[in-house]
Scaffold this motif. Structure first.
Motif, PDB file in Angstrom:
ATOM      1  N   THR A 157      29.642 -29.465  25.856  1.00 18.49           N
ATOM      2  CA  THR A 157      31.028 -29.545  26.333  1.00 18.49           C
ATOM      3  C   THR A 157      31.413 -28.291  27.112  1.00 18.49           C
ATOM      4  O   THR A 157      31.931 -28.370  28.245  1.00 18.49           O
ATOM      5  N   ILE A 158      31.155 -27.133  26.542  1.00 14.05           N
ATOM      6  CA  ILE A 158      31.547 -25.882  27.195  1.00 14.05           C
ATOM      7  C   ILE A 158      30.713 -25.624  28.443  1.00 14.05           C
ATOM      8  O   ILE A 158      31.242 -25.263  29.501  1.00 14.05           O
ATOM      9  N   MET A 159      29.396 -25.814  28.357  1.00 11.50           N
ATOM     10  CA  MET A 159      28.545 -25.533  29.508  1.00 11.50           C
ATOM     11  C   MET A 159      28.791 -26.504  30.655  1.00 11.50           C
ATOM     12  O   MET A 159      28.726 -26.111  31.823  1.00 11.50           O
TER      13      MET A 159
ATOM     14  N   MET B  60      19.262 -29.044  21.681  1.00 13.60           N
ATOM     15  CA  MET B  60      18.971 -29.566  20.349  1.00 13.60           C
ATOM     16  C   MET B  60      17.719 -28.920  19.765  1.00 13.60           C
ATOM     17  O   MET B  60      17.689 -28.528  18.584  1.00 13.60           O
ATOM     18  N   LEU B  61      16.690 -28.782  20.596  1.00 15.75           N
ATOM     19  CA  LEU B  61      15.476 -28.106  20.134  1.00 15.75           C
ATOM     20  C   LEU B  61      15.752 -26.647  19.788  1.00 15.75           C
ATOM     21  O   LEU B  61      15.182 -26.106  18.830  1.00 15.75           O
TER      22      LEU B  61
ATOM     23  N   VAL C  25      23.755 -30.915  15.417  1.00 13.97           N
ATOM     24  CA  VAL C  25      24.676 -31.875  16.031  1.00 13.97           C
ATOM     25  C   VAL C  25      25.927 -31.172  16.543  1.00 13.97           C
ATOM     26  O   VAL C  25      26.348 -31.359  17.695  1.00 13.97           O
ATOM     27  N   THR C  26      26.529 -30.333  15.693  1.00 14.02           N
ATOM     28  CA  THR C  26      27.746 -29.623  16.106  1.00 14.02           C
ATOM     29  C   THR C  26      27.472 -28.684  17.268  1.00 14.02           C
ATOM     30  O   THR C  26      28.219 -28.652  18.254  1.00 14.02           O
ATOM     31  N   GLY C  27      26.398 -27.911  17.163  1.00 16.22           N
ATOM     32  CA  GLY C  27      26.083 -26.963  18.225  1.00 16.22           C
ATOM     33  C   GLY C  27      25.776 -27.645  19.543  1.00 16.22           C
ATOM     34  O   GLY C  27      26.198 -27.170  20.607  1.00 16.22           O
ATOM     35  N   THR C  28      25.043 -28.759  19.506  1.00 10.00           N
ATOM     36  CA  THR C  28      24.708 -29.460  20.743  1.00 10.00           C
ATOM     37  C   THR C  28      25.955 -30.017  21.417  1.00 10.00           C
ATOM     38  O   THR C  28      26.119 -29.901  22.645  1.00 10.00           O
TER      39      THR C  28
ATOM     40  N   LEU D 118      25.389 -19.599  12.964  1.00  7.57           N
ATOM     41  CA  LEU D 118      24.238 -20.359  13.433  1.00  7.57           C
ATOM     42  C   LEU D 118      24.547 -21.177  14.680  1.00  7.57           C
ATOM     43  O   LEU D 118      23.620 -21.697  15.319  1.00  7.57           O
ATOM     44  N   VAL D 119      25.830 -21.302  15.025  1.00  3.08           N
ATOM     45  CA  VAL D 119      26.240 -22.144  16.159  1.00  3.08           C
ATOM     46  C   VAL D 119      26.647 -21.308  17.369  1.00  3.08           C
ATOM     47  O   VAL D 119      26.192 -21.543  18.496  1.00  3.08           O
ATOM     48  N   LEU D 120      27.500 -20.322  17.165  1.00  2.51           N
ATOM     49  CA  LEU D 120      28.125 -19.607  18.282  1.00  2.51           C
ATOM     50  C   LEU D 120      27.145 -18.875  19.205  1.00  2.51           C
ATOM     51  O   LEU D 120      27.340 -18.889  20.421  1.00  2.51           O
ATOM     52  N   PRO D 121      26.099 -18.204  18.703  1.00  2.00           N
ATOM     53  CA  PRO D 121      25.243 -17.444  19.630  1.00  2.00           C
ATOM     54  C   PRO D 121      24.566 -18.284  20.706  1.00  2.00           C
ATOM     55  O   PRO D 121      24.191 -17.752  21.751  1.00  2.00           O
ATOM     56  N   TYR D 122      24.391 -19.586  20.490  1.00  2.00           N
ATOM     57  CA  TYR D 122      23.693 -20.428  21.466  1.00  2.00           C
ATOM     58  C   TYR D 122      24.627 -21.405  22.178  1.00  2.00           C
ATOM     59  O   TYR D 122      24.147 -22.344  22.824  1.00  2.00           O
ATOM     60  N   VAL D 123      25.918 -21.203  22.059  1.00  2.00           N
ATOM     61  CA  VAL D 123      26.858 -22.148  22.679  1.00  2.00           C
ATOM     62  C   VAL D 123      26.693 -22.173  24.196  1.00  2.00           C
ATOM     63  O   VAL D 123      26.708 -23.237  24.826  1.00  2.00           O
ATOM     64  N   VAL D 124      26.537 -21.004  24.812  1.00  2.00           N
ATOM     65  CA  VAL D 124      26.340 -20.913  26.259  1.00  2.00           C
ATOM     66  C   VAL D 124      24.995 -20.241  26.509  1.00  2.00           C
ATOM     67  O   VAL D 124      24.831 -19.055  26.225  1.00  2.00           O
ATOM     68  N   THR D 125      24.046 -21.011  27.019  1.00  2.00           N
ATOM     69  CA  THR D 125      22.740 -20.485  27.403  1.00  2.00           C
ATOM     70  C   THR D 125      22.684 -20.433  28.930  1.00  2.00           C
ATOM     71  O   THR D 125      22.781 -21.468  29.581  1.00  2.00           O
TER      72      THR D 125
END
Length: 307
Positions: free
Chosen positions: A105-107, A219-220, A97-100, A159-166
């Protein structure tokens, strides 16, 4: 004097259409789509059925859509410590939830910036994003950076930061934003709206299909990730669900292989446990899909990438 009278005009009758041919074609299309859908759903049904079957039934008869010799032994193995699996579910839900939310928001803000043709740094920034899709620092430098310099080991941030911007999802959002009508945005700017107001009041409401689609993919990505936990999480209290289930499978395989080497036989339901792990892993995502499937269908065709 005989007057000739014109024959009465025939009443105009509407031409008859032939709906049977159209309905038959439509029925054939629906049947074809139903067969395709059944092909996608059948593996899920077989996995669910196998998780409630006995190990001996699967060994003797193989997999089937209905449970064979109904047994919940696999779930007793997986759910042997309910506290730990509930904790793992909590970690995964929190991270997902937090990561999504943070990632969207950033992307979305970065994608809106890149979609503006009048932004001077648009091309250099786009090149920087594309460059990260092709090259990266490598596993060892990344591990040293995260553990020795950023000190993120055994934290939820790792667990969150590495996938913040894909980059791929960012480019999809940029393409969608660039196709939005510019007249509405120009009219809002003439009325005195700033860029933030245009972004939050016009761009985001018009981009719900794209945001829902990218949000589901992100999310996935967070939910199915176990690699980051395997690298950077050694505290069992911070282990996400996928890592916890991966360790269960590893322990069962190790126990089974050691018993065979020692010449003893231990009744471990390896096949059914694997199916039960799959059910526990994909269950919440399947449930979430039904809530956003209408946005996914509308936003799945985001258009081709363009500069």
């Amino acid at each position: 004097m005989v007057t000739e009278t014109a024959p009465p005009a025939k009443a105009h009758r509407p031409a008859r259409h032939s709906p049977p041919a159209f309905n038959l074609r439509r029925l054939a299309i629906h049947c074809g789509l139903a067969i395709v859908a059944l092909g996608f759903v059948t593996p899920l049904i077989i996995v669910l059925s196998a998780s409630f079957s006995s190990e001996s039934a699967i060994t003797d008869n193989g997999y089937s859509p209905l449970p064979q010799r109904f047994s919940a032994t696999a779930y007793r193995y997986v759910l042997g410590d309910p506290g730990k699996i509930v904790q793992a579910y909590g970690v995964s839900i929190l991270v997902t939830v937090t990561g999504t939310i943070v990632s969207l928001t950033i992307m979305s803000m970065l994608a809106y910036t890149l979609s503006r043709n009048d932004y001077r740094l648009r091309r250099p920034l786009s090149f920087y994003v594309l460059f990260t899709m092709i090259f990266n620092g490598g596993l060892v430098p990344t591990y040293i950076l995260i553990t020795q310099y950023l000190h993120l080991q055994n934290t939820l941030l790792v667990l969150v930061l590495p996938y913040v911007v894909t980059p791929w999802y960012l480019l999809l959002l940029r393409t969608y934003f660039s196709q939005l009508p510019k007249d509405i945005m120009d009219a809002a700017r003439i009325d005195g709206a700033g860029e933030w107001r245009v972004f939050t009041g016009i761009v985001l409401p018009l981009s719900k299909p794209a945001l829902a689609t990218v949000g589901l993919f992100v999310m996935l990505l967070y939910w199915n990730d176990w690699w980051l936990g395997l690298l950077y999480i050694t505290d069992d209290r911070l282990a996400p669900l996928q890592l916890y289930l991966y360790r269960i499978l590893t322990n069962i395989d190790y126990a089974a292989s050691n018993s065979q080497l020692a010449g003893t036989t231990i009744a471990i339901p390896i096949q059914t446990v694997r199916m039960a792990v799959a059910v526990l892993a994909i269950g919440p995502i399947v449930a979430a899909f039904f809530f956003i499937q209408r946005f996914l269908i509308r936003g799945i065709a985001l258009g081709g990438l363009k500069d």
